[in-house]
Motif scaffolding. Structure first.
Motif, short mmCIF file in Angstrom:
data_model
loop_
_atom_site.label_atom_id
_atom_site.label_comp_id
_atom_site.label_asym_id
_atom_site.label_seq_id
_atom_site.Cartn_x
_atom_site.Cartn_y
_atom_site.Cartn_z
N ILE A 85 0.85 -1.19 0.00
CA ILE A 85 0.00 0.00 0.00
C ILE A 85 0.88 1.24 0.00
O ILE A 85 1.80 1.37 0.82
N LYS A 86 0.58 2.15 -0.94
CA LYS A 86 1.27 3.44 -0.98
C LYS A 86 0.24 4.56 -0.96
O LYS A 86 -0.84 4.44 -1.54
N LEU A 87 0.58 5.64 -0.31
CA LEU A 87 -0.21 6.86 -0.29
C LEU A 87 0.66 7.95 -0.91
O LEU A 87 1.64 8.40 -0.28
N GLY A 88 0.35 8.34 -2.14
CA GLY A 88 1.27 9.23 -2.85
C GLY A 88 2.60 8.53 -3.02
O GLY A 88 2.68 7.40 -3.50
N ASP A 89 3.67 9.17 -2.57
CA ASP A 89 5.00 8.57 -2.63
C ASP A 89 5.37 7.84 -1.34
O ASP A 89 6.48 7.32 -1.22
N PHE A 90 4.46 7.78 -0.39
CA PHE A 90 4.75 7.17 0.91
C PHE A 90 4.40 5.68 0.88
O PHE A 90 3.23 5.31 0.70
N LEU A 91 5.39 4.83 1.05
CA LEU A 91 5.18 3.39 1.15
C LEU A 91 4.81 3.06 2.58
O LEU A 91 5.62 3.26 3.51
N ARG A 123 4.63 10.20 9.28
CA ARG A 123 3.18 10.41 9.37
C ARG A 123 2.81 11.88 9.15
O ARG A 123 1.82 12.18 8.49
N ALA A 124 3.60 12.78 9.69
CA ALA A 124 3.28 14.21 9.53
C ALA A 124 3.38 14.63 8.07
O ALA A 124 2.55 15.38 7.56
N ALA A 125 4.39 14.10 7.37
CA ALA A 125 4.55 14.44 5.95
C ALA A 125 3.42 13.83 5.12
O ALA A 125 2.93 14.46 4.17
N ALA A 126 3.00 12.61 5.47
CA ALA A 126 1.90 11.98 4.75
C ALA A 126 0.60 12.75 4.96
O ALA A 126 -0.21 12.92 4.04
N SER A 127 0.38 13.22 6.18
CA SER A 127 -0.80 14.03 6.46
C SER A 127 -0.74 15.35 5.70
O SER A 127 -1.76 15.83 5.17
N ALA A 128 0.43 15.92 5.59
CA ALA A 128 0.59 17.17 4.83
C ALA A 128 0.28 16.95 3.35
O ALA A 128 -0.26 17.83 2.68
N TYR A 129 0.63 15.77 2.84
CA TYR A 129 0.30 15.43 1.45
C TYR A 129 -1.22 15.47 1.24
O TYR A 129 -1.71 15.99 0.23
N LEU A 130 -1.97 14.93 2.20
CA LEU A 130 -3.43 14.94 2.09
C LEU A 130 -3.98 16.35 2.18
O LEU A 130 -4.93 16.71 1.49
N LYS A 131 -3.39 17.16 3.03
CA LYS A 131 -3.84 18.55 3.16
C LYS A 131 -3.59 19.32 1.87
O LYS A 131 -4.43 20.10 1.42
N LYS A 132 -2.44 19.08 1.24
CA LYS A 132 -2.12 19.78 0.00
C LYS A 132 -3.11 19.42 -1.10
O LYS A 132 -3.55 20.27 -1.86
#
Length: 413
Positions: free
Chosen positions: A341-347, A359-368
């Motif tokens: 499972i990947k979310l954007g570029d986050f594996l 986790r903070a960067a992945a959450s920021a990806y969703l906010k963007k």
């Protein structure tokens, strides 16, 4: 690289089509509510419709017309009343609508197709419709696509339109489309209408097959809220005015035309998902490694349609466990140890094991993605692999916000 280019014009980009959209007084809001698409010549017609057992009169009418005659010249769409669950009188209203359009255009009534959208259980105010038909006919224009696109929407925030052009037999061929849809959106069609025009010459059987496959890879692969409606209609016309040789069997030219048709449908489908009621972002789920395309699409649609996944995306929570759970309940067998499972570029998950990630960067990806959604620049991308199979599939959806409940709680009040 795509073998076509984007052009302006919507459903009037293809040669030999005119369109119009007017205010006939059907909507209490006073916004445009009556649209007409017209081909200068008889066009091959194909359709895909709701799978619901409760259907609007216009759906049954179009099904009957297309079974008896695989061509049409006009599509009339009213917005404001679904004319579904309206009994015998709703059926008579549909027949009367077709005859009124035919008379105003001086064509046969069986060359008229119909669509409706709005509140279920409400008949069309026929006095207003009958008064509006001569006006919408008079307004027909080869630049009228945008007006038609505005006249078919209900809770949509924006109209939805696209046109593409390619070359077949050294001549340009164009396909354009408009659509509406925002809520009651789920695979196997939804509260959505889509109308597509094409100026290629195609055999009726081939055109229907192309449209059915395109629908499966577009409108049948989006979900907003898990509800399928009574009025779902996708109609495509092909009038041959490009003067290209007729496409009567599968081959290079047929594949090229179908690819462009699918691209038009996918653009409109994604626009519907992006405009989901209360949505703040578009979600795209790509699944690979399944046994076949159908299996991959089923997993993708289950993930995109999961209320838990959608709620997590709205909360900007990179909760991969909800994605894994949705994939697991899709009804498609796969080995859990093969899951990635990947979310954007986050594996986030691989070989059946959770991974450490920012986790903070992945959450920021969703906010963007949410901030940019209305600019149509960013999408929340979820990528899932379930094995080593050749099957791939994609589905689109949107997040689930507080506003979705508010919009639908107040829909008829």
């Amino acid at each position: 690289m795509a073998d076509w280019r984007k052009i302006s014009g919507g459903v009037t980009a293809a040669r030999g089509y005119r369109a119009a959209g007017i205010t006939a007084g059907l909507k209490p809001s006073g916004l445009p509510d009556l649209a007409l698409i017209f081909s200068d010549v008889e066009a091959i017609a194909a359709g895909v419709f709701t799978t619901s057992q409760v259907r609007a009169a216009c759906v049954d009418y179009c099904r009957q017309r297309l079974q008896a005659k695989h061509s049409a010249r006009a599509i009339l769409c009213n917005a404001g009343q679904a004319n579904a669950a309206t009994g015998t009188q709703g059926w008579f209203d549909t027949l009367q609508s077709a005859m009124a359009v035919a008379q105003a255009l001086n064509i046969a009534s069986d060359s008229v197709l119909l669509a409706s959208t709005g509140v279920i259980g409400q008949r069309i105010p026929m006095d207003k419709l009958n008064a509006g038909i001569p006006k919408v006919v008079a307004a027909l224009s080869d630049t009228g696509s945008d007006n038609a696109a505005r006249a078919i929407i209900t809770t949509d925030l924006v109209p939805k339109s696209i046109a593409l052009e390619t070359t077949i037999g050294d001549r340009p061929v164009r396909i354009g489309g408009i659509a509406k849809g925002s809520g009651m959106i789920h695979p196997n069609m939804a509260t959505m209408l889509a109308f597509v025009t094409c100026d290629a010459a195609v055999s009726p059987t081939l055109w229907q097959q192309m449209l059915t496959r395109a629908a499966d890879r577009s409108f049948n692969s989006i979900t907003v809220d898990g509800d399928t409606s009574t009025n779902d209609t996708l109609i495509a016309l092909a009038n041959g005015q490009s003067r290209t040789p007729a496409i009567t069997e599968f081959g290079t030219e047929a594949e090229k035309l179908e690819a462009m048709l699918t691209a038009v449908c996918q653009h409109l489908a994604k626009a519907i998902a992006r405009d989901g009621e209360g949505a703040t972002c578009l979600i795209e789920v790509q699944v690979t490694g399944a046994h076949d395309e159908l299996s991959a699409r089923q997993i993708a649609k289950t993930i995109a349609g999961s209320s838990l996944v959608k709620s997590a995306i709205f909360g900007r929570d990179p909760n991969w466990g909800r994605i894994a759970a949705a994939a697991g309940r899709a009804g498609i067998p796969f080995e859990p140890d093969d899951l990635q499972i990947k979310l954007g570029d986050f594996l986030l998950f691989e070989n059946g094991q959770p991974l450490t990630f920012d986790r903070a960067a992945a959450s920021a990806y969703l906010k963007k993605a949410a901030i940019s959604a209305y600019l149509q620049e960013d999408t929340v991308l979820i990528t899932v692999s379930v094995g080593n199979g050749h099957g791939t599939g994609t589905a689109w959806g949107c997040d689930l916000s507080y506003d979705y409940v508010k919009i639908n709680a107040e829909y008829t009040t």
